[in-house]
Design a protein around this motif. Structure first.
Motif, PDB file in Angstrom:
ATOM      1  N   UNK A   1       0.850  -1.200   0.000  1.00  0.00           N
ATOM      2  CA  UNK A   1       0.000   0.000   0.000  1.00  0.00           C
ATOM      3  C   UNK A   1       0.880   1.243   0.000  1.00  0.00           C
TER       4      UNK A   1
ATOM      5  N   UNK B   1     -13.448  12.868  -4.886  1.00  0.00           N
ATOM      6  CA  UNK B   1     -13.949  11.608  -5.450  1.00  0.00           C
ATOM      7  C   UNK B   1     -14.380  11.746  -6.912  1.00  0.00           C
TER       8      UNK B   1
ATOM      9  N   UNK C   1     -10.821  11.464  -8.608  1.00  0.00           N
ATOM     10  CA  UNK C   1     -11.398  10.107  -8.649  1.00  0.00           C
ATOM     11  C   UNK C   1     -10.839   9.246  -7.529  1.00  0.00           C
TER      12      UNK C   1
ATOM     13  N   UNK D   1     -11.416   8.109  -3.529  1.00  0.00           N
ATOM     14  CA  UNK D   1     -12.402   8.061  -2.447  1.00  0.00           C
ATOM     15  C   UNK D   1     -11.707   7.805  -1.125  1.00  0.00           C
TER      16      UNK D   1
ATOM     17  N   UNK E   1     -11.856   6.285   2.343  1.00  0.00           N
ATOM     18  CA  UNK E   1     -12.652   5.209   2.945  1.00  0.00           C
ATOM     19  C   UNK E   1     -12.647   5.281   4.459  1.00  0.00           C
ATOM     20  N   UNK E   2     -11.590   5.877   5.013  1.00  0.00           N
ATOM     21  CA  UNK E   2     -11.467   5.871   6.466  1.00  0.00           C
ATOM     22  C   UNK E   2     -10.533   6.977   6.914  1.00  0.00           C
TER      23      UNK E   2
ATOM     24  N   UNK F   1      -7.192   6.679   4.776  1.00  0.00           N
ATOM     25  CA  UNK F   1      -7.117   5.576   3.814  1.00  0.00           C
ATOM     26  C   UNK F   1      -7.989   5.942   2.620  1.00  0.00           C
TER      27      UNK F   1
ATOM     28  N   UNK G   1      -8.620   5.491  -1.858  1.00  0.00           N
ATOM     29  CA  UNK G   1      -8.457   4.525  -2.947  1.00  0.00           C
ATOM     30  C   UNK G   1      -8.751   5.183  -4.291  1.00  0.00           C
ATOM     31  N   UNK G   2      -7.960   4.813  -5.278  1.00  0.00           N
ATOM     32  CA  UNK G   2      -8.338   5.099  -6.665  1.00  0.00           C
ATOM     33  C   UNK G   2      -7.836   3.968  -7.546  1.00  0.00           C
ATOM     34  N   UNK G   3      -8.214   4.002  -8.805  1.00  0.00           N
ATOM     35  CA  UNK G   3      -7.919   2.832  -9.630  1.00  0.00           C
ATOM     36  C   UNK G   3      -6.461   2.812 -10.095  1.00  0.00           C
TER      37      UNK G   3
ATOM     38  N   UNK H   1      -3.602   4.209  -8.287  1.00  0.00           N
ATOM     39  CA  UNK H   1      -2.627   3.966  -7.212  1.00  0.00           C
ATOM     40  C   UNK H   1      -3.072   2.882  -6.235  1.00  0.00           C
ATOM     41  N   UNK H   2      -4.293   2.433  -6.349  1.00  0.00           N
ATOM     42  CA  UNK H   2      -4.804   1.441  -5.397  1.00  0.00           C
ATOM     43  C   UNK H   2      -5.069   2.085  -4.054  1.00  0.00           C
ATOM     44  N   UNK H   3      -4.788   1.346  -3.006  1.00  0.00           N
ATOM     45  CA  UNK H   3      -5.024   1.880  -1.665  1.00  0.00           C
ATOM     46  C   UNK H   3      -3.853   2.769  -1.249  1.00  0.00           C
TER      47      UNK H   3
ATOM     48  N   UNK I   1     -22.575  14.983   5.311  1.00  0.00           N
ATOM     49  CA  UNK I   1     -22.083  13.606   5.129  1.00  0.00           C
ATOM     50  C   UNK I   1     -20.947  13.325   6.100  1.00  0.00           C
TER      51      UNK I   1
ATOM     52  N   UNK J   1     -20.171  10.433   7.862  1.00  0.00           N
ATOM     53  CA  UNK J   1     -19.861   9.059   8.241  1.00  0.00           C
ATOM     54  C   UNK J   1     -18.364   8.887   8.506  1.00  0.00           C
TER      55      UNK J   1
ATOM     56  N   UNK K   1      -5.872  -3.435  -2.027  1.00  0.00           N
ATOM     57  CA  UNK K   1      -4.761  -2.965  -2.837  1.00  0.00           C
ATOM     58  C   UNK K   1      -4.372  -4.011  -3.879  1.00  0.00           C
TER      59      UNK K   1
ATOM     60  N   UNK L   1      -8.205  -2.670 -12.122  1.00  0.00           N
ATOM     61  CA  UNK L   1      -8.391  -1.287 -11.645  1.00  0.00           C
ATOM     62  C   UNK L   1      -9.852  -0.906 -11.423  1.00  0.00           C
TER      63      UNK L   1
ATOM     64  N   UNK M   1     -10.923  -0.203  -8.048  1.00  0.00           N
ATOM     65  CA  UNK M   1     -10.405   0.994  -7.371  1.00  0.00           C
ATOM     66  C   UNK M   1     -11.309   2.186  -7.549  1.00  0.00           C
TER      67      UNK M   1
END
Lengths: 421, 489
Positions: free
Chosen positions: A1, A37, A85, A87, A89-90, A98, A100-102, A104-106, A261, A263, B392, B399, B402
């Protein structure tokens, strides 16, 4: 990560996040990052293609995208980093994020200070428990706005709008201009929930009827909305038998309130005010978790974006200072309390030693009032309404005169107040 | 008029609810051709979808009924079934609560009933019950605890059963209401708008419409008495309030108003049990809500109606017998009725499916087990339940995992694409399979995004994407279409 660390992380790239990031940077924070996001900055402004934004801040009538662009242009001249893009998550109380995106991942982002600027969501049919069937064609006004203004689709051609919040009023006009017929706007309160200028410009100018003290009591239709039944309500909002009326329509839009929002904030342990549904904050707009700040509609739902920007600039400034270790803690905090005809006040705590700026809303409309601000200042208002926020500033000099334990802000009838004085 | 396409199969199942799909899956273990015919756009959309999702323990049912016969065995089949199909199932247990001495006597009767059947049950004092469930009303006298009661997502299970049946060679026709049915010699023929289906055996799993289908075959010895139940679903942040499903003692017509922790964790309260005229009356009512809230608060006083995010109603397909109907038609050879499926139909479904196979054999079909039956479906990816590290790794592989589409439930684009590939065709289908739109904003943010993904994956225009089948398109026109001589004139 992937691991990152920043001075100030701003969660949300809408008007609040943009202003907060710019202000944190201007205050001297080195590494400032916006996590957004959507695929572009600007938040909900990008779908608000009507004008009326920026009258206070820029003395110009801008559209939503134009208002956002002014900030985005400013941002382009800085080294503020933006993750689109992406999000979140925590968030942890130790200020780890924490996300995430497509690509770089987490990611685990450690921030010295965090600014919460996630905005709000619309209240839904489910939250209102409107009886009836569950066909297609029931939308929150903002979702319909996105379909029309961003996606290029019209949900239907014959609409009823429940709730006279600003988005609902704007959408009544939008639908009409798009060739649909808006049969009615139905409001449970005895007065419109949105800004007066929107009632005039969006309903009256287009001859759209506004039914006050009324609500939708049933939704009809199996696959698609076919009609709604509306009825008048009593003071406890119960439908009055005998006043029911069926209005044929294919679309029901809901403009029945916005909910911050929070949460992510709750999960991080941030304490929330049950009235605003936003965080408890002190005059630095810092929440109950050190180093986590909040501003904009995630803190409390605002009337005008100009006020969001103003508040976010303060949050960004203090977050910047916190990250640099230069934010001074006052000797004590004094609690701010909402008194007569005040629904809420932000911030919830003040130091009495620094200039402070209050945003507050009243419970109910009232004419010819004075706002008593902790006994150290009075402000005269010709009329106050729940839809319009009051913005009151105090200087340290004024605050010096304060005596007592809690700082009460209340709205009083002017004549009565003057007589008793 | 186009001629109808003829399909010839060994077994035709009418109705893709929990019964029809469970039978399809069970039969797909055998070397036999199966076609399931469903009137809606996806399976599981009738009574099943609105089921409370409780896997009953088996102590409720009157002795001597089919409900009693199938409930406990069905319950015992759930862990393995849900493990094989990768369906969320929680054995969270059931409490039946007594609020006064009279109810305590009734609770003891059910305790004995459970004991007699071998259902694991125990009686709890007030203190013991409150220790298990601190949110319970402190006015209770005690409770019956059945630890093997559980919770499942009924729609997810029906979809999974169907998916697995399809993997094993079954066929499915959706959007296909049966319009006619008759016996032609040895064959039973059912017709839809586009197909003529010839089958050796027809299984009537048509739920609310089981009596209508029977009548098409000239078989009219039972009727379905629709009984509506409303349910109110709470925000996921109510998750830890109650762990076990909380029952009052039953009323004459139903198991009463319950507080239900769903398999996904949201709290739910309901259902009502109101006899209705129209089989598809799915309207929720002000009165129903008031009754449910009162009932739920008498069990769990801290329930906060401000946390409600959704409400819905379902209609139970109760029969005039007051019991399940699981039998060969006495009048039409080769017609099997699996009808009258009210509670505990969901729990009983796997056990009923086993007996349905026996009925198929009784009807004259010779069934040989397949050697290559695959009991498992492709595992589901549930992004929200993964660790950060697992997420991850997943995104590095694909992807699309993600990109979060539904922010309330953390549902990714990858999961939505997967749902479409597994058979979702509509917004509701995506919501029930992948949970996009099932959360607190009820799709306010993700609906346009989910519609765009469905349109792209199915290769259809956005305005053809439906909420739950033809006629339920959320967007009806292009922008400006109403101004330029389109429909709006």
């Amino acid at each position: 990560m992937k691991q990152l660390s920043v001075d100030v992380a701003v969660i949300g790239g809408g008007p609040a996040g943009l202003a907060a990031a710019l202000s944190a940077k201007a205050e001297g924070a080195q590494k400032v990052m916006i996590i957004e996001r959507n695929h572009e900055l600007g938040g909900i402004l990008q779908q608000c293609i009507h004008h009326g934004f920026g009258l206070h801040r820029f003395k110009a009538e801008l559209t939503g995208p134009e208002y956002a662009q002014r900030f985005i242009n400013e941002l382009d001249d800085t080294d503020i980093e933006t993750l689109l893009e992406t999000m979140v998550l925590e968030i942890t109380p130790e200020r780890k994020i924490y996300a995430v995106n497509s690509e770089q991942g987490m990611m685990e982002i450690s921030a010295k200070a965090i600014v919460l600027a996630m905005g709000c969501r619309e209240r839904t049919r489910g939250a209102l428990q409107i009886p009836g069937s569950r066909p297609a064609g029931v939308f929150s006004a903002g979702t319909a706005q996105r379909f029309v203004n961003i996606e290029g689709y019209m949900p239907g051609k014959r609409a009823v709008i429940l709730g006279s919040g600003d988005i609902g009023l704007i959408m009544a006009r939008r639908f009409t201009l798009e060739g649909a017929k808006v049969e009615a706007v139905v409001e449970v309160l005895p007065y419109a929930a949105g800004l007066t200028r929107n009632v005039v410009q969006c309903l009256e100018d287009f001859d759209i009827p506004l039914y006050l003290k009324s609500t939708v009591i049933h939704i009809h239709g199996k696959d698609r909305v076919e009609a709604v039944t509306i009825a008048e309500v009593d003071d406890a909002w119960n439908p009055i038998p005998g006043t029911e009326r069926v209005i044929e329509c294919d679309t029901l839009l809901l403009s029945v309130g916005l909910v911050p929002e929070n949460e992510l904030s709750s999960h991080a342990g941030v304490k929330l005010d049950p009235v605003t549904n936003g965080a408890y904050v002190n005059e630095h707009l810092m929440t109950t978790i050190p180093g986590i700040f909040a501003c904009g509609n995630v803190l409390h739902v605002h009337d005008l974006v100009d006020n969001v920007s103003k508040e976010a600039e303060r949050a960004g400034k203090y977050a910047g200072r916190y990250a640099m270790g230069t934010l001074q803690k006052p000797e004590k905090w004094v609690k701010v309390v909402a008194g007569d005809n005040v629904r809420y006040v932000v911030p919830h705590e003040i130091s009495l030693t620094e200039p402070v700026e209050f945003f507050l809303r009243v419970q109910r409309p009232q004419d010819d009032v004075i706002v008593d601000v902790g006994g150290v200042r009075t402000v005269r208002e010709r009329s106050v309404r729940p839809s319009e926020m009051l913005n009151i500033k105090l200087t340290p000099e004024q605050l010096q005169n304060f005596t007592g334990d809690t700082f009460v802000i209340q709205v009083k009838d002017r004549k009565e107040a003057e007589q008793s004085a | 008029m186009r001629e109808k396409q003829t399909l010839t199969v060994d077994v035709a199942i009418v109705g893709g609810g929990i019964i029809g799909t469970a039978v399809a899956r069970e039969l797909s273990k055998y070397d036999v051709s199966i076609l399931l015919v469903e009137k809606e756009a996806e399976v599981g959309w009738g009574t099943t979808k609105a089921n409370s999702g409780i896997v009953h323990a088996g102590f409720h049912e009157e002795p001597g009924t089919l409900k009693a016969k199938y409930c406990f065995p069905g319950n015992q089949m759930y862990p393995k079934l849900c493990e094989e199909l990768d369906v969320c199932f929680r054995r969270n247990g059931i409490l039946m609560v007594a609020r006064n001495q009279e109810e305590w006597d009734i609770v003891q009767k059910y305790y004995q009933r459970g004991k007699d059947r071998g259902v694991p049950v125990e009686l709890l004092s007030k203190e013991e019950a409150l220790a298990l469930e601190p949110a319970l009303s402190s006015d209770i006298l005690g409770a019956l605890h059945a630890p093997e009661g559980g919770s499942v997502m009924p729609f997810e299970l029906a979809a999974a059963l169907m998916e697995n049946a399809l993997q094993n060679g079954a066929q499915l026709l959706t959007n296909s209401p049966v319009v006619a049915a008759q016996v032609e010699g040895e064959r039973k023929v059912i017709e839809t708008a586009e197909h003529r289906i010839e089958a050796k055996v027809v299984i009537n799993a048509a739920g609310l419409f089981a009596d209508d289908l029977a009548q098409m075959f000239g078989d009219d010895y039972f009727t379905i008495k629709p009984r509506k139940g409303e349910e109110y679903l709470f925000d996921l942040d109510t998750k830890d309030m109650v762990t076990r499903t909380i029952f009052p003692v039953p009323t004459k017509v139903s198991k009463g108003i319950l507080v239900i922790p769903t398999a996904e964790g949201n709290l739910m309260m309901g259902p009502t049990g109101d006899n209705i005229e129209e089989k598809e009356d799915l309207a929720t009512t002000r009165d129903g809500f008031a009754r449910i809230l009162e009932g739920a608060k008498s069990l769990v006083p801290g329930i906060n109606p401000r946390k409600i995010i959704a409400q819905f109603a379902g209609v139970r397909a109760a029969s005039d017998r007051g019991d399940f109907i699981v039998e060969l038609s006495p009048n039409v050879p080769g017609l099997i009725h699996l009808a009258g499926m009210e509670s505990p139909g969901l729990t009983a479904a796997p056990a009923i499916a086993v007996d349905a196979v026996k009925l198929v054999e009784e009807a004259g079909l010779k069934l040989t087990p397949k050697e290559d039956f695959e009991p498992r479906r492709k595992p589901m990816v549930r992004f929200r339940s993964l660790s950060h590290e697992e997420r991850d790794r997943l995104i590095k592989e694909n992807p699309a995992y993600g990109r979060i589409i539904c922010r309330c439930e953390s549902v990714t684009e990858g999961e939505i694409i997967d749902a479409v590939q597994r058979g979702a065709r509509t917004l509701d289908g995506i919501k029930f399979r992948a949970r996009a739109g099932a959360g607190r904003c009820q799709g306010g943010f993700c609906q346009p995004l989910v519609m765009a993904i469905i349109a792209r994956e199915l290769g259809i225009p956005l305005e053809e994407v439906t909420k739950r089948g033809l006629g339920s398109e959320p967007v009806m026109y292009h922008a400006k279409e109403l101004l330029t001589g389109g429909e709006g004139q």
